[in-house]
Design a protein around this motif. Sequence first.
Motif, mmCIF file in Angstrom:
data_model
loop_
_atom_site.group_PDB
_atom_site.id
_atom_site.type_symbol
_atom_site.label_atom_id
_atom_site.label_comp_id
_atom_site.label_asym_id
_atom_site.label_seq_id
_atom_site.Cartn_x
_atom_site.Cartn_y
_atom_site.Cartn_z
ATOM 1 N N ALA A 211 -13.519 21.058 -21.498
ATOM 2 C CA ALA A 211 -12.351 21.801 -22.001
ATOM 3 C C ALA A 211 -11.064 21.140 -21.534
ATOM 4 C CB ALA A 211 -12.408 23.270 -21.588
ATOM 5 N N ASN A 212 -11.007 19.813 -21.749
ATOM 6 C CA ASN A 212 -9.832 19.018 -21.376
ATOM 7 C C ASN A 212 -9.502 19.144 -19.892
ATOM 8 O OD1 ASN A 212 -9.310 20.205 -24.379
ATOM 9 N ND2 ASN A 212 -8.781 18.029 -24.243
ATOM 10 N N GLY A 213 -10.561 19.180 -19.086
ATOM 11 C CA GLY A 213 -10.400 19.200 -17.633
ATOM 12 C C GLY A 213 -10.361 20.578 -17.017
ATOM 13 N N PHE A 214 -10.182 21.613 -17.825
ATOM 14 C CA PHE A 214 -10.052 22.967 -17.283
ATOM 15 C C PHE A 214 -11.289 23.379 -16.491
ATOM 16 C CE2 PHE A 214 -10.631 27.559 -17.558
ATOM 17 C CZ PHE A 214 -9.425 28.020 -17.060
ATOM 18 N N LEU A 215 -12.481 23.027 -16.983
ATOM 19 C CA LEU A 215 -13.714 23.472 -16.341
ATOM 20 C C LEU A 215 -13.993 22.773 -15.008
ATOM 21 C CD1 LEU A 215 -15.918 23.776 -19.548
ATOM 22 C CD2 LEU A 215 -15.088 25.661 -18.115
ATOM 23 N N SER A 216 -13.206 21.756 -14.703
ATOM 24 C CA SER A 216 -13.353 21.117 -13.388
ATOM 25 C C SER A 216 -12.801 22.003 -12.283
ATOM 26 C CB SER A 216 -12.612 19.773 -13.359
ATOM 27 O OG SER A 216 -11.203 19.977 -13.408
ATOM 28 N N GLY A 217 -11.930 22.945 -12.653
ATOM 29 C CA GLY A 217 -11.315 23.822 -11.658
ATOM 30 C C GLY A 217 -10.230 23.162 -10.851
ATOM 31 N N LEU A 218 -9.800 21.972 -11.260
ATOM 32 C CA LEU A 218 -8.833 21.203 -10.477
ATOM 33 C C LEU A 218 -7.393 21.419 -10.899
ATOM 34 C CD1 LEU A 218 -10.806 17.824 -10.376
ATOM 35 C CD2 LEU A 218 -10.629 19.530 -8.547
ATOM 36 N N TYR A 219 -7.198 22.023 -12.082
ATOM 37 C CA TYR A 219 -5.836 22.155 -12.603
ATOM 38 C C TYR A 219 -5.504 23.611 -12.861
ATOM 39 C CZ TYR A 219 -6.726 17.215 -13.556
ATOM 40 O OH TYR A 219 -7.064 15.896 -13.437
ATOM 41 N N LYS A 220 -4.294 23.995 -12.502
ATOM 42 C CA LYS A 220 -3.809 25.356 -12.733
ATOM 43 C C LYS A 220 -2.439 25.285 -13.409
ATOM 44 C CE LYS A 220 -7.290 26.961 -10.288
ATOM 45 N NZ LYS A 220 -8.426 27.620 -10.951
ATOM 46 N N GLY A 221 -2.282 26.011 -14.511
ATOM 47 C CA GLY A 221 -0.989 26.081 -15.175
ATOM 48 C C GLY A 221 -0.646 24.826 -15.949
ATOM 49 N N GLU A 241 -2.764 33.588 -19.484
ATOM 50 C CA GLU A 241 -3.665 34.425 -20.281
ATOM 51 C C GLU A 241 -5.027 33.766 -20.463
ATOM 52 O OE1 GLU A 241 -3.942 36.428 -24.762
ATOM 53 O OE2 GLU A 241 -2.297 35.072 -24.245
ATOM 54 N N GLY A 242 -5.019 32.452 -20.781
ATOM 55 C CA GLY A 242 -6.269 31.738 -20.974
ATOM 56 C C GLY A 242 -7.102 31.703 -19.710
ATOM 57 N N ALA A 243 -6.458 31.431 -18.585
ATOM 58 C CA ALA A 243 -7.172 31.382 -17.311
ATOM 59 C C ALA A 243 -7.765 32.748 -16.961
ATOM 60 C CB ALA A 243 -6.231 30.919 -16.208
ATOM 61 N N GLN A 244 -7.053 33.802 -17.303
ATOM 62 C CA GLN A 244 -7.549 35.151 -17.021
ATOM 63 C C GLN A 244 -8.793 35.447 -17.851
ATOM 64 O OE1 GLN A 244 -6.366 37.082 -14.606
ATOM 65 N NE2 GLN A 244 -7.919 38.635 -15.035
ATOM 66 N N LYS A 245 -8.781 35.041 -19.104
ATOM 67 C CA LYS A 245 -9.933 35.262 -19.979
ATOM 68 C C LYS A 245 -11.176 34.517 -19.479
ATOM 69 C CE LYS A 245 -7.499 36.164 -24.328
ATOM 70 N NZ LYS A 245 -7.227 35.682 -25.693
ATOM 71 N N ALA A 246 -10.949 33.388 -18.820
ATOM 72 C CA ALA A 246 -12.068 32.565 -18.340
ATOM 73 C C ALA A 246 -12.450 32.863 -16.896
ATOM 74 C CB ALA A 246 -11.710 31.087 -18.477
ATOM 75 N N LYS A 247 -11.857 33.898 -16.319
ATOM 76 C CA LYS A 247 -12.038 34.160 -14.893
ATOM 77 C C LYS A 247 -13.497 34.390 -14.512
ATOM 78 C CE LYS A 247 -10.010 36.916 -11.167
ATOM 79 N NZ LYS A 247 -9.040 38.000 -10.853
#
Length: 328
Positions: A211-221, A241-247
Amino acid sequence: MHTRILGTELQVSAVGLGCMGLSHAYGTALDKKEAITRIREAVDMGYTFFDTAEVYVGQYADGTPAINEELVGEALKPIRDKVVVATKGGITLGSQHHTVSDASPASLRRSLEQSLRRLQTDTIDLYYQHRLDAAREPEEVAYTMQTFIKEGKIRHWGISNASPGYIRRAHAVCPITAIQERYSLMYRQTAQLFPLLEELHIGFVAYSPLANGFLSGLYKGTEQFDKELDFRSWMPQYTEEGAQKAKELTHLLAGLSVEKDATPAQISLAWMLCKKPYIVPIPGTTKAKRLCENAEAADITLSEEDVKKIDQVLDHSEFSVFAPQTES
């Protein structure tokens, strides 16, 4: 690294390297020498499958164009016979970085000849139609690709961002080896293609598997990303909002990571590799550590129960943060 088969005979590493991010879409391009070093490090780690495209053109720090196919070609030239190179044609860059679809025979041939030159090779192992062209029927495109195969300029062909009907019609003219589609824990819509691919013996190459790096947990915002050169600056998964949905998903991945002595990115890739034997993810990175991490994901085994847990979270979550792909 383990290997997998795309189509009926194209053998590739179980995890490939998506080279796009070395020069395009993720901010200022990595220095060319460093990018070439990264690709050669990948080879040393067991990667044999490298993905690029004609339109992956970014910008170096000094403002000069960063042409992805050129650096891939230079990096792999010494070991060209030991690796599989995939590239794409059929779209061109227009004004303001917008792309224009053109899969006419003349356009595809022009793109192919230029890609061969930039990649410093006589044959491309896997050549994709990058995006569907509303002005061209699938049979016409397939016939063009068949011609390229007969000429020895490509070994196999595929389609990126395709619809089931288009795939079936094109395959009837010239067998398709692989399709390339977005697929990840956060974008599962393309799983609807699996029955068709199994029927026709076509491989599935998954782009944006993290997911363009999101699933690595290394990037926020999104604030950390260049607003002009980094596509992540407007991607919804990086919003609050997106991060909250994937929490719930990210929490589960973190727990499985501890249990398996792995990283969230590795669990995400391992889930995908467990799904189907013909899926090959092509995560990208500019860092040697991440190259190694992604490669080692192929060695992680998730139990049926592990996969079931993940799927249950996916089935009732609201984080379909990617819009459907209109070009399909």
